[in-house]
Design a protein around this motif. Structure first.
Motif, PDB file in Angstrom:
ATOM      1  N   SER A  18       0.936  -1.210  -0.052  1.00 16.73           N
ATOM      2  CA  SER A  18       0.030  -0.071  -0.014  1.00 16.73           C
ATOM      3  C   SER A  18       0.886   1.250   0.092  1.00 16.73           C
ATOM      4  N   ASP A  19       0.363   2.286  -0.755  1.00 14.89           N
ATOM      5  CA  ASP A  19       1.277   3.487  -0.752  1.00 14.89           C
ATOM      6  C   ASP A  19       0.321   4.638   0.183  1.00 14.89           C
ATOM      7  N   GLY A  20      -0.569   3.993   0.969  1.00  9.49           N
ATOM      8  CA  GLY A  20      -1.213   4.888   2.003  1.00  9.49           C
ATOM      9  C   GLY A  20      -2.478   5.417   1.401  1.00  9.49           C
ATOM     10  N   ASP A  21      -2.929   5.292   0.081  1.00  3.86           N
ATOM     11  CA  ASP A  21      -4.011   5.711  -0.579  1.00  3.86           C
ATOM     12  C   ASP A  21      -4.852   4.488  -0.218  1.00  3.86           C
ATOM     13  N   GLU A  22      -6.032   4.522   0.924  1.00  4.80           N
ATOM     14  CA  GLU A  22      -6.891   3.621   1.298  1.00  4.80           C
ATOM     15  C   GLU A  22      -7.951   3.420   0.075  1.00  4.80           C
ATOM     16  N   LYS A  23      -8.267   4.488  -0.351  1.00  2.00           N
ATOM     17  CA  LYS A  23      -9.276   4.509  -1.156  1.00  2.00           C
ATOM     18  C   LYS A  23      -8.938   3.441  -2.537  1.00  2.00           C
ATOM     19  N   SER A  24      -7.871   3.709  -2.960  1.00  2.00           N
ATOM     20  CA  SER A  24      -7.344   2.773  -4.257  1.00  2.00           C
ATOM     21  C   SER A  24      -6.985   1.565  -3.837  1.00  2.00           C
ATOM     22  N   ASP A  25      -6.562   1.356  -2.678  1.00  2.00           N
ATOM     23  CA  ASP A  25      -6.302   0.070  -1.855  1.00  2.00           C
ATOM     24  C   ASP A  25      -7.681  -0.842  -1.788  1.00  2.00           C
ATOM     25  N   MET A  26      -8.896  -0.190  -1.517  1.00  2.00           N
ATOM     26  CA  MET A  26      -9.919  -0.820  -1.268  1.00  2.00           C
ATOM     27  C   MET A  26     -10.451  -1.081  -2.500  1.00  2.00           C
ATOM     28  N   LEU A  27     -10.528  -0.133  -3.466  1.00  2.00           N
ATOM     29  CA  LEU A  27     -10.964  -0.578  -5.031  1.00  2.00           C
ATOM     30  C   LEU A  27     -10.348  -1.740  -5.642  1.00  2.00           C
ATOM     31  N   SER A  28      -8.840  -1.715  -5.602  1.00  2.00           N
ATOM     32  CA  SER A  28      -8.117  -2.950  -5.880  1.00  2.00           C
ATOM     33  C   SER A  28      -8.756  -4.223  -5.402  1.00  2.00           C
ATOM     34  N   PHE A  29      -8.950  -3.925  -3.977  1.00  2.00           N
ATOM     35  CA  PHE A  29      -9.499  -5.442  -3.129  1.00  2.00           C
ATOM     36  C   PHE A  29     -10.903  -5.850  -3.612  1.00  2.00           C
ATOM     37  N   PHE A  30     -11.705  -4.855  -3.716  1.00  2.00           N
ATOM     38  CA  PHE A  30     -13.033  -5.280  -4.202  1.00  2.00           C
ATOM     39  C   PHE A  30     -13.015  -5.779  -5.896  1.00  2.00           C
ATOM     40  N   LEU A  31     -12.193  -4.994  -6.802  1.00  2.00           N
ATOM     41  CA  LEU A  31     -12.066  -5.402  -8.053  1.00  2.00           C
ATOM     42  C   LEU A  31     -11.361  -6.772  -8.439  1.00  2.00           C
ATOM     43  N   THR A  32     -10.468  -7.050  -7.371  1.00  2.00           N
ATOM     44  CA  THR A  32     -10.062  -8.540  -7.376  1.00  2.00           C
ATOM     45  C   THR A  32     -11.067  -9.396  -6.970  1.00  2.00           C
ATOM     46  N   TRP A  33     -11.893  -9.022  -6.048  1.00  2.00           N
ATOM     47  CA  TRP A  33     -12.859 -10.078  -5.248  1.00  2.00           C
ATOM     48  C   TRP A  33     -13.861 -10.242  -6.451  1.00  2.00           C
ATOM     49  N   ILE A  34     -14.276  -9.155  -7.248  1.00  2.00           N
ATOM     50  CA  ILE A  34     -15.214  -9.345  -8.261  1.00  2.00           C
ATOM     51  C   ILE A  34     -14.854 -10.218  -9.308  1.00  2.00           C
ATOM     52  N   VAL A  35     -13.453 -10.145  -9.697  1.00  2.00           N
ATOM     53  CA  VAL A  35     -12.898 -10.610 -10.826  1.00  2.00           C
ATOM     54  C   VAL A  35     -12.849 -12.281 -10.440  1.00  2.00           C
ATOM     55  N   ALA A  36     -12.775 -12.494  -9.267  1.00  2.00           N
ATOM     56  CA  ALA A  36     -12.578 -14.115  -8.692  1.00  2.00           C
ATOM     57  C   ALA A  36     -14.005 -14.675  -8.718  1.00  2.00           C
ATOM     58  N   ALA A  37     -15.095 -13.701  -8.498  1.00  2.00           N
ATOM     59  CA  ALA A  37     -16.260 -14.198  -8.479  1.00  2.00           C
ATOM     60  C   ALA A  37     -16.833 -14.627  -9.901  1.00  2.00           C
ATOM     61  N   VAL A  38     -16.461 -13.514 -10.896  1.00  2.00           N
ATOM     62  CA  VAL A  38     -16.962 -13.721 -12.112  1.00  2.00           C
ATOM     63  C   VAL A  38     -16.317 -14.881 -12.872  1.00  2.00           C
ATOM     64  N   SER A  39     -14.966 -15.065 -12.461  1.00  2.00           N
ATOM     65  CA  SER A  39     -14.112 -16.034 -12.839  1.00  2.00           C
ATOM     66  C   SER A  39     -14.905 -17.654 -12.503  1.00  2.00           C
ATOM     67  N   LEU A  40     -15.230 -17.419 -11.221  1.00  2.00           N
ATOM     68  CA  LEU A  40     -15.899 -18.656 -10.847  1.00  2.00           C
ATOM     69  C   LEU A  40     -17.467 -19.119 -11.375  1.00  2.00           C
ATOM     70  N   ILE A  41     -18.393 -17.964 -11.799  1.00  2.00           N
ATOM     71  CA  ILE A  41     -19.423 -18.236 -12.535  1.00  2.00           C
ATOM     72  C   ILE A  41     -18.954 -18.750 -13.947  1.00  2.00           C
ATOM     73  N   ILE A  42     -18.113 -18.137 -14.696  1.00  2.00           N
ATOM     74  CA  ILE A  42     -17.708 -18.693 -15.813  1.00  2.00           C
ATOM     75  C   ILE A  42     -17.396 -19.966 -15.654  1.00  2.00           C
ATOM     76  N   THR A  43     -16.424 -20.501 -14.836  1.00  2.00           N
ATOM     77  CA  THR A  43     -16.225 -21.918 -14.554  1.00  2.00           C
ATOM     78  C   THR A  43     -17.376 -22.806 -14.523  1.00  2.00           C
ATOM     79  N   ALA A  44     -18.420 -22.304 -13.589  1.00  2.00           N
ATOM     80  CA  ALA A  44     -19.311 -23.147 -13.116  1.00  2.00           C
ATOM     81  C   ALA A  44     -20.258 -23.169 -14.693  1.00  2.00           C
ATOM     82  N   ASN A  45     -20.225 -22.302 -15.451  1.00  2.00           N
ATOM     83  CA  ASN A  45     -20.879 -22.458 -16.747  1.00  2.00           C
ATOM     84  C   ASN A  45     -20.116 -23.550 -17.688  1.00  2.00           C
ATOM     85  N   ILE A  46     -18.962 -23.491 -17.814  1.00  2.00           N
ATOM     86  CA  ILE A  46     -18.348 -24.238 -18.500  1.00  2.00           C
ATOM     87  C   ILE A  46     -17.973 -25.713 -18.418  1.00  2.00           C
ATOM     88  N   VAL A  47     -17.738 -25.966 -16.785  1.00  2.00           N
ATOM     89  CA  VAL A  47     -17.487 -27.195 -16.344  1.00  2.00           C
ATOM     90  C   VAL A  47     -18.706 -28.004 -15.922  1.00  2.00           C
TER      91      VAL A  47
END
Length: 146
Positions: A18-47
């Motif tokens: 972290s560079d101390g900017d909590e707003k961008s750190d939280m945004l990155s955290f939630f973006l990573t979380w959403i990417v993981a969830a979307v990846s899981l949904i796509i995987t469930a539709n494929i497999v």
């Protein structure tokens, strides 16, 4: 290099570096979380054999998978290290399948809405999840928010 499921390591790295900017750190955290969830949904539709009931269930399942990967997977990897060396790393596919199955079992214990029905769906699902997560992660770059 080695096949890996989505893990919380990316999120921890974002928070540690972290560079101390909590707003961008939280945004990155939630973006990573959403990417993981979307990846899981796509995987469930494929497999076939992997089921995710809804997007909120995928969000919670992504957290469960991240926790299993952060806590249990290193222990399993260490215990199976001789077998992994003998198979030139191919046994890590099995470790990933075990991790995904364990996450599914934990999700089922708490009625989250994520299920993996058997070893083969877990094996193929871990491979597809790794590929889809990496592909989406390349398109969504969290460093642009930092």
């Amino acid at each position: 290099m080695y096949p890996e499921l989505w893990s919380i390591d990316q999120t921890v790295t974002i928070l540690i570096n972290s560079d101390g900017d909590e707003k961008s750190d939280m945004l990155s955290f939630f973006l990573t979380w959403i990417v993981a969830a979307v990846s899981l949904i796509i995987t469930a539709n494929i497999v076939p054999g992997i089921a995710v009931v809804s997007f909120p269930a995928a969000m919670v399942a992504a957290v469960v998978i991240g926790l299993v990967n952060a806590v249990v997977r290193p222990i399993i990897t260490l215990l199976t290290l001789p077998l992994t060396v003998i198979t030139l790393g191919l046994f890590l596919f099995v470790v990933n399948a075990i991790s995904l199955s364990l996450a599914s079992w934990l999700a089922g214990a708490f009625s989250i809405g994520f299920a993996v029905n058997g070893f083969w769906p877990a094996l193929f699902g871990s491979i597809v999840l790794s590929f889809v997560s990496g592909l989406i992660g390349r398109f969504v770059n969290t460093s642009t928010f930092e």
